[in-house]
Motif scaffolding. Structure first.
Motif, PDB file in Angstrom:
ATOM      1  N   HIS A  52       0.837  -1.194   0.000  1.00 16.56           N
ATOM      2  CA  HIS A  52       0.000   0.000   0.000  1.00 16.56           C
ATOM      3  C   HIS A  52       0.877   1.251   0.000  1.00 16.56           C
ATOM      4  CE1 HIS A  52      -3.563  -2.410   0.704  1.00 16.56           C
ATOM      5  NE2 HIS A  52      -2.887  -3.067   1.637  1.00 16.56           N
ATOM      6  N   PHE A  53       0.523   2.200  -0.850  1.00 13.55           N
ATOM      7  CA  PHE A  53       1.313   3.415  -1.012  1.00 13.55           C
ATOM      8  C   PHE A  53       1.238   4.290   0.231  1.00 13.55           C
ATOM      9  CE2 PHE A  53       1.379   1.825  -5.054  1.00 13.55           C
ATOM     10  CZ  PHE A  53       1.825   2.673  -6.052  1.00 13.55           C
ATOM     11  N   ASN A  54       2.311   5.051   0.462  1.00 12.48           N
ATOM     12  CA  ASN A  54       2.294   6.089   1.490  1.00 12.48           C
ATOM     13  C   ASN A  54       1.496   7.302   1.034  1.00 12.48           C
ATOM     14  OD1 ASN A  54       3.610   5.311   3.866  1.00 12.48           O
ATOM     15  ND2 ASN A  54       5.612   5.460   2.899  1.00 12.48           N
ATOM     16  N   ASN A  55       1.737   7.747  -0.199  1.00 10.68           N
ATOM     17  CA  ASN A  55       1.097   8.948  -0.732  1.00 10.68           C
ATOM     18  C   ASN A  55      -0.183   8.580  -1.465  1.00 10.68           C
ATOM     19  OD1 ASN A  55       3.239  10.581   0.158  1.00 10.68           O
ATOM     20  ND2 ASN A  55       4.438  10.030  -1.646  1.00 10.68           N
ATOM     21  N   THR A  56      -1.302   9.151  -1.043  1.00 11.13           N
ATOM     22  CA  THR A  56      -2.583   8.820  -1.645  1.00 11.13           C
ATOM     23  C   THR A  56      -3.278  10.080  -2.143  1.00 11.13           C
ATOM     24  OG1 THR A  56      -3.683   8.960   0.509  1.00 11.13           O
ATOM     25  CG2 THR A  56      -2.870   6.800  -0.174  1.00 11.13           C
TER      26      THR A  56
END
Length: 230
Positions: A52-56
């Protein structure tokens, strides 16, 4: 390594590449009989992963432009964690893990194409060398949901988890088909700029090993292709 494929071709192309990379990992051990099907059955060296990405809350096209570097950095981080600082030297090249990454975002299961994503993530496959298996156990933690979680988070991802691939090569094909939801859903919109890729990038030793594998073996898992056509 990467080229354009139809969705149904990729479903078998990915297992074929993983089978070839496994052959490359053990090319210096002639007594080792390696096959993708056997390794999946052992449930030890091949994992499905989710990152899962940090930046959304960003445009899906913007997310994809940075994806190659994120996945390449993640592969480097994982290789260094498994092999130490000498992970790039020649004698360790064949021990590097193989990582296949597929970009995805929320809603693709319902065939939604989004211009912006608040829940971007990676589906992937991981193949690790037998000599690094114990280290892999050390750097991950098993939780009650039966998944293993990476303890040290790479900068690009807030959470990375793994679970063994099940149900043989057919199970892997089903996972690849599922992981390609974004590519399949977004093909008509043109938003699928970077739907998948493979790490490490090819090197001379890997290319040499691939060239020595007969063409029929590189297509070994393509016989059931029609099952996955729409």
């Amino acid at each position: 390594m990467r080229k354009e494929f139809l969705h149904e071709e990729l479903v078998t192309h990915i297992p074929n590449l993983m089978n070839a990379y496994g052959r490359f990992q053990y090319h210096s051990e002639p007594d080792k009989i390696w096959s993708l099907g056997n390794e999946i059955d052992h449930q030890k060296h091949i994992y499905e992963l989710t990152a899962h990405f940090n930046n959304t809350d960003r445009r899906t096209t913007e997310l994809q432009f940075g994806l190659d570097k994120m996945c390449s950095d993640f592969h480097s981080h994982l290789s260094r964690s498994l092999l130490g600082n000498n992970w790039t030297i020649t004698k360790n090249l064949h021990k590097q893990p193989m990582l296949v990454c597929f970009f995805d975002h929320e809603g693709t299961r319902q065939r939604q194409t989004l211009a912006r994503s608040v829940y971007p993530h990676i589906h992937g496959l991981l193949l690790i060398h037998d000599t690094t298996f114990e280290k892999f156990i050390d750097i991950t933690e098993k939780r009650p949901n039966e998944r293993r979680y990476l303890l040290q988070k790479p900068w690009a991802f807030k959470e990375v988890s793994f679970k063994p691939t099940f149900n043989g090569v057919e199970g892997m094909k089903e996972f690849v088909s599922y992981a390609l939801k974004f590519d399949k859903t977004s093909a008509k919109s043109g938003n699928n700029l970077f739907p998948w890729d493979i790490y490490p990038k090819s090197n001379k030793k890997w290319n040499s090993a691939l060239n020595e594998i007969p063409e029929d073996e590189l297509r070994y898992y393509s016989s059931a292709l029609k099952r996955y056509r729409n």
